[in-house]
Design an enzyme around this catalytic site. Structure first.
Site, mmCIF file in Angstrom:
data_model
loop_
_atom_site.group_PDB
_atom_site.id
_atom_site.type_symbol
_atom_site.label_atom_id
_atom_site.label_comp_id
_atom_site.label_asym_id
_atom_site.label_seq_id
_atom_site.Cartn_x
_atom_site.Cartn_y
_atom_site.Cartn_z
ATOM 1 N N TRP A 1 -14.210 -1.566 14.203
ATOM 2 C CA TRP A 1 -12.869 -1.741 13.647
ATOM 3 C C TRP A 1 -11.961 -2.208 14.750
ATOM 4 O O TRP A 1 -11.943 -1.603 15.824
ATOM 5 C CB TRP A 1 -12.336 -0.443 13.030
ATOM 6 C CG TRP A 1 -13.114 0.017 11.859
ATOM 7 C CD1 TRP A 1 -14.019 1.029 11.815
ATOM 8 C CD2 TRP A 1 -13.024 -0.511 10.520
ATOM 9 N NE1 TRP A 1 -14.508 1.188 10.546
ATOM 10 C CE2 TRP A 1 -13.905 0.244 9.730
ATOM 11 C CE3 TRP A 1 -12.295 -1.517 9.910
ATOM 12 C CZ2 TRP A 1 -14.077 0.020 8.364
ATOM 13 C CZ3 TRP A 1 -12.464 -1.742 8.564
ATOM 14 C CH2 TRP A 1 -13.329 -0.987 7.803
ATOM 15 N N THR B 1 -16.951 -14.104 3.865
ATOM 16 C CA THR B 1 -16.626 -12.704 4.167
ATOM 17 C C THR B 1 -17.486 -11.767 3.340
ATOM 18 O O THR B 1 -17.942 -10.719 3.829
ATOM 19 C CB THR B 1 -15.134 -12.447 3.897
ATOM 20 O OG1 THR B 1 -14.349 -13.228 4.801
ATOM 21 C CG2 THR B 1 -14.788 -10.983 4.083
ATOM 22 N N GLU C 1 15.963 3.024 -16.630
ATOM 23 C CA GLU C 1 17.192 3.442 -17.296
ATOM 24 C C GLU C 1 16.909 4.464 -18.393
ATOM 25 O O GLU C 1 17.625 5.460 -18.535
ATOM 26 C CB GLU C 1 17.916 2.235 -17.913
ATOM 27 C CG GLU C 1 18.224 1.122 -16.919
ATOM 28 C CD GLU C 1 17.163 0.045 -16.900
ATOM 29 O OE1 GLU C 1 17.534 -1.141 -16.886
ATOM 30 O OE2 GLU C 1 15.950 0.387 -16.899
ATOM 31 N N ALA D 1 -12.312 -11.239 15.136
ATOM 32 C CA ALA D 1 -13.697 -10.777 15.231
ATOM 33 C C ALA D 1 -14.263 -11.216 16.572
ATOM 34 O O ALA D 1 -13.791 -12.169 17.191
ATOM 35 C CB ALA D 1 -14.545 -11.342 14.081
ATOM 36 N N CYS E 1 16.631 -1.891 -22.874
ATOM 37 C CA CYS E 1 17.343 -0.867 -22.111
ATOM 38 C C CYS E 1 18.855 -0.993 -22.292
ATOM 39 O O CYS E 1 19.573 0.006 -22.265
ATOM 40 C CB CYS E 1 16.985 -0.962 -20.639
ATOM 41 S SG CYS E 1 15.297 -0.460 -20.273
ATOM 42 N N ARG F 1 -2.972 -3.054 -0.329
ATOM 43 C CA ARG F 1 -3.858 -3.391 -1.442
ATOM 44 C C ARG F 1 -3.362 -2.776 -2.750
ATOM 45 O O ARG F 1 -3.379 -3.420 -3.796
ATOM 46 C CB ARG F 1 -5.277 -2.893 -1.162
ATOM 47 C CG ARG F 1 -6.069 -3.720 -0.183
ATOM 48 C CD ARG F 1 -7.508 -3.205 -0.088
ATOM 49 N NE ARG F 1 -8.307 -3.986 0.849
ATOM 50 C CZ ARG F 1 -9.599 -3.784 1.072
ATOM 51 N NH1 ARG F 1 -10.231 -2.812 0.420
ATOM 52 N NH2 ARG F 1 -10.255 -4.539 1.937
ATOM 53 N N CYS G 1 17.147 -4.768 -19.343
ATOM 54 C CA CYS G 1 16.572 -5.771 -20.241
ATOM 55 C C CYS G 1 17.288 -5.745 -21.585
ATOM 56 O O CYS G 1 17.858 -4.733 -22.002
ATOM 57 C CB CYS G 1 15.078 -5.534 -20.421
ATOM 58 S SG CYS G 1 14.645 -3.969 -21.206
#
Length: 336
Positions: A174, A200, A56, A166, A88, A188, A79
């Site tokens: 891949w 892993t 805003e 796998a 805001c 990610r 807010c």
């Protein structure tokens, strides 16, 4: 009742919010549009990284004097409290905005309903709930965190068509193509923390960082002990209760946790009903046997009647592969 024009401008605000999805946490990703009463140009804003202005404030600052008498469209209730930035709601009142259209109310107890009340007390017309379901989907991680104190948990799996993550020798690079891998890095970048098991780390030595998308590296979390010299260091190590881990991460301001495996870790989160969103990258690959590594390694449902059933929220083609977003039935979802 919202008008078609209100929905058009709210869609624009949603697009602005989506554009900063990976940069605002632990603040929500919010978009705002100021539509002046006269012929002045429309101005737009999106929440900046922590410490910077909210959506805003950005849009109102660009609007200047043309904000007086305007309509402000904002995806989340403004807010009404002092944090890193001033409220805001006060900025909206000071700018002389005549009408505010809000997507959803903010469940944060410091804001919930208070921002809208501040606007109405100042004589500003407020309409809430415009394209609410779309905004709730976009903000699902933030909303869950504010309501439960825990992060939104995304379980990401890359699988062959016959359900293997796998080969029997453990090789998995891949399964999917470059487009799917780039999309996984965007996932990610949108996540505040990423989690794998120590197995892993020992098998693949992943860096667990963001490489093929803009954004910051997430907090790295490993279930078990991290080997010396692992590329995932520094990382948070955890042993024991997963629910306690989620409480811990939530207290650190983690809005979204990305779980990347392996198969036993995936099973643990699934078995304990801790997953909010499953993202499965399905490749046109067949290992052709029953000795590869399955998506989950652990006991499953004894009968089909006991099987977990969800709903497919979206399907997207990524080069030769397909991304499937799966949610619990009846649940909301932050699907890209």
């Amino acid at each position: 009742m919202s008008t078609h024009e209100d929905e058009i401008w709210m869609q624009a605000a949603i697009g602005l919010a989506r554009s900063v999805r990976a940069s605002t946490a632990p603040n929500p990703w919010v978009g705002a549009v100021v539509v002046p009463a006269g012929d002045d140009p429309v101005t737009e804003g999106a929440t900046q990284p922590p410490g910077g202005p909210h959506a805003e404030a950005v849009a109102l600052d660009l609007a200047g004097d043309s904000a007086r008498g305007s309509t402000l469209y904002v995806t989340l209730e403004p807010c009404s409290h002092h944090g890193r930035t001033p409220p805001c709601a006060d900025a909206v009142v000071a700018a002389g905005v005549k009408r505010v259209v809000v997507g959803i109310l903010d469940p944060d107890p410091r804001v919930s309903g208070l921002g809208i009340q501040r606007l109405r007390d100042a004589g500003i017309e407020v309409e809430a709930g415009v394209l609410a379901s779309e905004v709730e989907e976009l903000l699902a991680p933030y909303l869950k965190h504010r309501r439960t104190g825990r992060p939104w948990v995304v379980l990401k799996l890359a699988s062959t068509l016959d359900g293997r993550i796998a080969a029997p020798d453990g090789s998995s690079k891949w399964i999917t193509g470059p487009e799917a891998r780039a999309d996984a890095h965007r996932l990610r970048a949108e996540s505040d923390a990423i989690l794998v098991g120590a197995g892993t780390i020992r098998a693949d030595d992943p860096a667990l960082n963001v490489r093929d998308a803009p954004g910051n590296d997430p907090l790295r979390v490993v279930l078990g002990t991290i080997p010396e010299g692992a590329r995932a260091r520094p990382a948070m190590e955890h042993e024991g209760d997963l629910a306690a881990l989620l409480d811990n991460l939530g207290s650190r301001g983690v809005l979204q946790l990305l779980v990347e495996g392996g198969a036993r870790v995936a099973w643990s989160f699934h078995d304990q009903d801790l997953v909010d969103q499953y993202v499965i990258y399905l490749a046109p690959v067949l290992l052709g046997g029953d000795d590869g590594v399955p998506l989950f390694r652990g006991p499953g449902a004894a009968t089909l009647q006991d099987a977990w059933r969800g709903s497919i929220a979206s399907l997207r083609r990524l080069g030769p592969d397909v991304r499937i977003d799966l949610l619990a039935r009846g649940g909301g979802g932050a699907v890209a």
